[in-house]
Design a protein around this motif. Sequence first.
Motif, PDB file in Angstrom:
ATOM      1  N   GLU A 188      49.382  41.512  39.509  1.00  0.00           N
ATOM      2  CA  GLU A 188      48.086  41.067  40.041  1.00  0.00           C
ATOM      3  C   GLU A 188      47.881  41.517  41.482  1.00  0.00           C
ATOM      4  O   GLU A 188      46.752  41.560  41.972  1.00  0.00           O
TER       5      GLU A 188
ATOM      6  N   ARG B 169      43.846  46.105  33.044  1.00  0.00           N
ATOM      7  CA  ARG B 169      42.403  46.363  32.972  1.00  0.00           C
ATOM      8  C   ARG B 169      41.690  45.807  34.197  1.00  0.00           C
ATOM      9  O   ARG B 169      40.846  46.472  34.802  1.00  0.00           O
ATOM     10  N   ARG B 170      42.053  44.586  34.570  1.00  0.00           N
ATOM     11  CA  ARG B 170      41.376  43.929  35.694  1.00  0.00           C
ATOM     12  C   ARG B 170      41.652  44.644  37.016  1.00  0.00           C
ATOM     13  O   ARG B 170      40.774  44.758  37.868  1.00  0.00           O
ATOM     14  N   ARG B 171      42.870  45.163  37.183  1.00  0.00           N
ATOM     15  CA  ARG B 171      43.247  45.830  38.426  1.00  0.00           C
ATOM     16  C   ARG B 171      42.965  47.333  38.394  1.00  0.00           C
ATOM     17  O   ARG B 171      43.272  48.038  39.347  1.00  0.00           O
ATOM     18  N   SER B 172      42.412  47.836  37.271  1.00  0.00           N
ATOM     19  CA  SER B 172      42.122  49.275  37.119  1.00  0.00           C
ATOM     20  C   SER B 172      43.375  50.111  37.371  1.00  0.00           C
ATOM     21  O   SER B 172      43.348  51.130  38.062  1.00  0.00           O
TER      22      SER B 172
ATOM     23  N   GLN C  30      44.588  48.595  43.410  1.00  0.00           N
ATOM     24  CA  GLN C  30      43.804  49.173  42.334  1.00  0.00           C
ATOM     25  C   GLN C  30      44.029  50.681  42.266  1.00  0.00           C
ATOM     26  O   GLN C  30      44.073  51.363  43.281  1.00  0.00           O
TER      27      GLN C  30
ATOM     28  N   GLU D  57      45.569  42.795  30.091  1.00  0.00           N
ATOM     29  CA  GLU D  57      44.445  42.212  30.823  1.00  0.00           C
ATOM     30  C   GLU D  57      44.582  42.437  32.330  1.00  0.00           C
ATOM     31  O   GLU D  57      43.595  42.713  33.013  1.00  0.00           O
ATOM     32  N   VAL D  58      45.796  42.314  32.851  1.00  0.00           N
ATOM     33  CA  VAL D  58      45.994  42.560  34.278  1.00  0.00           C
ATOM     34  C   VAL D  58      45.739  44.030  34.592  1.00  0.00           C
ATOM     35  O   VAL D  58      45.089  44.371  35.590  1.00  0.00           O
TER      36      VAL D  58
END
Length: 398
Positions: free
Chosen positions: A168, A203-206, A172, A200-201
Motif C-alpha cells: 500500500e 490495481r489501486r496503486r497502479s 505508484q 486489488e492493491v
Amino acid sequence: MRHFDAITRVPGDPILGLMEAFARDDNPAKFDLGVGVFKDAQGLTPVPAAVKQAEQRLVERQLSKSYVGGHGDAAFGRLICELVLGSASPLLVQQRAGATQTPGGTGALRLAAEFAGHCLPGRGIWLSDPTWPIHQTIFAGAGLKVSHYPYVGADNRLDVAGMLATLETVPQGDIVLLHACCHNPTGFDLSQDDWRAVLEVVRRRSLLPLIDFAYQGFGDGLEEDAWAVRLFAAELPELLITSSCSKNFGLYRERTGALLVCSHDAQKLLDVRSQLAFLARNLWSTPPDHGAAVVAEILGDPQLKSLWIDEVEAMRQRIARLRSGLVEALAPHGLSQRFAHIAAQRGMFSYTGLSPEQVAALRERHSVYLVNTGRANVAGADEARLDVLAAAIADVCR
C-alpha cells in the motif's frame, strides 16, 4: 603497466559452493538438500521420456543449426503462452500477449530488468523478503532501485498482512515481483483470497506486476499453478511474466525460458516486443535453440504432451510424498508439530526453520547439506531414508 592488479576476488555462490562440498564428502549416507534440482528415487535428475523422444525426432528431422530470430522459436513462443495463460485466453485471441525466448528463467528476469531500466526509467522494483537471492543482484545490476516487502517473518510464517500493508506504500508505477507458486526459497504460497487482495492493491496503486513462474506443475498441478497468473492477466491491462522450462521439462542445462508480455492492445504489444528484441540483441544476440525446439515438439504433439503431463504429475506427487513423509518421520522424535509447515508448503523448497548453527551441525555431524538460511530442497531427499534424515534433524534440535 598491469591492468588487473586492482581487481579483487568476490565470494563464490553459496549454493554452488555447497555442490562442491557435497561432492568432496565421502560419506555414503550423505544428503544433498541444497541445489535446486528434482531427483528421482535413485538420486538422479532424470531426463523425462517425453524430452528424450522429442530430441530423437529433432535429430532425425532437423536440417539446420542456423540462428533463430530475436524472439526465438515462434512455435515455442506460441505454445508457452498457451501453457502459461491457457489455450483459450482472450489475450491470445486478441493478440495482446507474446513471448520472447530467453536463456532460462534467469535470462527472462534479466531481460525484464533491462526493459524496466531502459523503457520505464525511475521505476523501482519490490521483492519479497526473503526471495531468491539472484533476484536482488539481477535487478540491482540493471540499475533499478531494489526494495522489499515482508513475506515470511522471523517466526517462519507467511505474513500476508505485512505484505499488503507495505504494498500500500509502494510508489505508484513501481514494479512488484511476485512468485506464481512454489515460492523460492520458502515454499509458502498465497491462497486464492490472498492473491485477490494483492491484485486489488496492485490495481489501486497502479503497480506493474512481474510474476516469476519457474515451477509450473510442481505445486498443485499445471493448470492449478497458473491460477494467479491468469487472474492477473484477465484483470489488469499490463503484466510481465517470466517462465522457466528448467524444472518441469528437466531442461536445466539447456537454458530454456521466456519473458511473456501482456498488453492492453495488440499495437502496444508490438512496441514493447520491438524493445525486447533490441535489448536481447545486446545481451545474447539470439537465444539457444535446442531446449525451445524440444518444448515446442512436446507441446505441439498430443501424444508427447500427454506423456509429459503424466511425468510432471509424477514429479509433483513425489515431492508431496517427500514432504508428508518427512513430517511423519519426525513424529517419533516429537517434532511433527514443529515441522508441520513442511507438508503444507508447495514445490521443491522449504524454509525449515532451522538456524544457521543447526544447518552447520547437520553438515558436520550427519553430512546433510542445505543452505545456511535453513532452506532445504525437499525434492533432493531420499524417500527410503527419511527416517535417517529425521533422526539427524532431531539430533541438532536437541
